[in-house]
Design a protein around this motif. Structure first.
Motif, PDB file in Angstrom:
ATOM      1  N   LYS A   8      15.773 -32.381 -32.615  1.00  0.00           N
ATOM      2  CA  LYS A   8      16.131 -33.787 -32.389  1.00  0.00           C
ATOM      3  C   LYS A   8      16.787 -33.961 -31.019  1.00  0.00           C
ATOM      4  O   LYS A   8      16.468 -34.891 -30.283  1.00  0.00           O
ATOM      5  CB  LYS A   8      17.080 -34.273 -33.487  1.00  0.00           C
ATOM      6  N   SER A   9      17.683 -33.047 -30.654  1.00  0.00           N
ATOM      7  CA  SER A   9      18.372 -33.180 -29.366  1.00  0.00           C
ATOM      8  C   SER A   9      17.398 -33.023 -28.202  1.00  0.00           C
ATOM      9  O   SER A   9      17.520 -33.713 -27.190  1.00  0.00           O
ATOM     10  CB  SER A   9      19.518 -32.166 -29.244  1.00  0.00           C
ATOM     11  N   ARG A  65      14.183 -33.792 -28.308  1.00  0.00           N
ATOM     12  CA  ARG A  65      13.362 -35.017 -28.278  1.00  0.00           C
ATOM     13  C   ARG A  65      14.125 -36.141 -27.578  1.00  0.00           C
ATOM     14  O   ARG A  65      13.535 -36.892 -26.794  1.00  0.00           O
ATOM     15  CB  ARG A  65      12.972 -35.432 -29.688  1.00  0.00           C
ATOM     16  N   ILE A  66      15.397 -36.252 -27.864  1.00  0.00           N
ATOM     17  CA  ILE A  66      16.221 -37.278 -27.208  1.00  0.00           C
ATOM     18  C   ILE A  66      16.319 -36.981 -25.714  1.00  0.00           C
ATOM     19  O   ILE A  66      16.168 -37.870 -24.878  1.00  0.00           O
ATOM     20  CB  ILE A  66      17.618 -37.361 -27.864  1.00  0.00           C
ATOM     21  N   ALA A  67      16.543 -35.713 -25.370  1.00  0.00           N
ATOM     22  CA  ALA A  67      16.666 -35.328 -23.962  1.00  0.00           C
ATOM     23  C   ALA A  67      15.371 -35.570 -23.205  1.00  0.00           C
ATOM     24  O   ALA A  67      15.392 -35.929 -22.021  1.00  0.00           O
ATOM     25  CB  ALA A  67      17.066 -33.858 -23.853  1.00  0.00           C
ATOM     26  N   ASP A  77      13.449 -37.976 -23.376  1.00  0.00           N
ATOM     27  CA  ASP A  77      13.340 -39.385 -22.998  1.00  0.00           C
ATOM     28  C   ASP A  77      14.495 -39.853 -22.114  1.00  0.00           C
ATOM     29  O   ASP A  77      14.562 -41.031 -21.757  1.00  0.00           O
ATOM     30  CB  ASP A  77      13.299 -40.259 -24.257  1.00  0.00           C
ATOM     31  N   ASP A  78      15.391 -38.961 -21.746  1.00  0.00           N
ATOM     32  CA  ASP A  78      16.562 -39.313 -20.941  1.00  0.00           C
ATOM     33  C   ASP A  78      16.272 -39.016 -19.472  1.00  0.00           C
ATOM     34  O   ASP A  78      16.159 -37.861 -19.061  1.00  0.00           O
ATOM     35  CB  ASP A  78      17.774 -38.524 -21.431  1.00  0.00           C
TER      36      ASP A  78
END
Length: 80
Positions: free
Chosen positions: A49-50, A52-54, A56-57
């Motif tokens: 999850k982290s 995947r978030i990263a 898009d950052d």
């Protein structure tokens, strides 16, 4: 080691007893193994999850790209 007491649904307790007997393991050891595997699975899911978030950052991607440029320069400098 600490003692932990809990209640389980009858059908789950029966499945636990059946597998403990089948595997020749004490029920507490089977629970310990299963809980360890499950908690490891949750930890891996947090990492996924982290990432995947990263992904898009924009700021994190920029820092990663800058780090790769520095790394490639260092490799080239060492290669001569």
């Amino acid at each position: 080691m600490a003692t932990f007491t809990s209640t389980l649904p009858d059908d789950l307790l029966q499945r636990l007893a059946d597998y403990a007997k089948k595997l020749s393991l004490p029920k507490n050891k089977l629970i310990e193994n299963a809980l360890t595997l499950y908690l490891d699975h949750l930890k891996r899911a947090e990492y996924v999850k982290s990432y995947r978030i990263a992904a898009d950052d924009e700021d994190i991607l920029m820092v990663a790209e800058e780090g790769m440029e520095t790394y490639l320069k260092q490799i080239n400098d060492e290669a001569g």
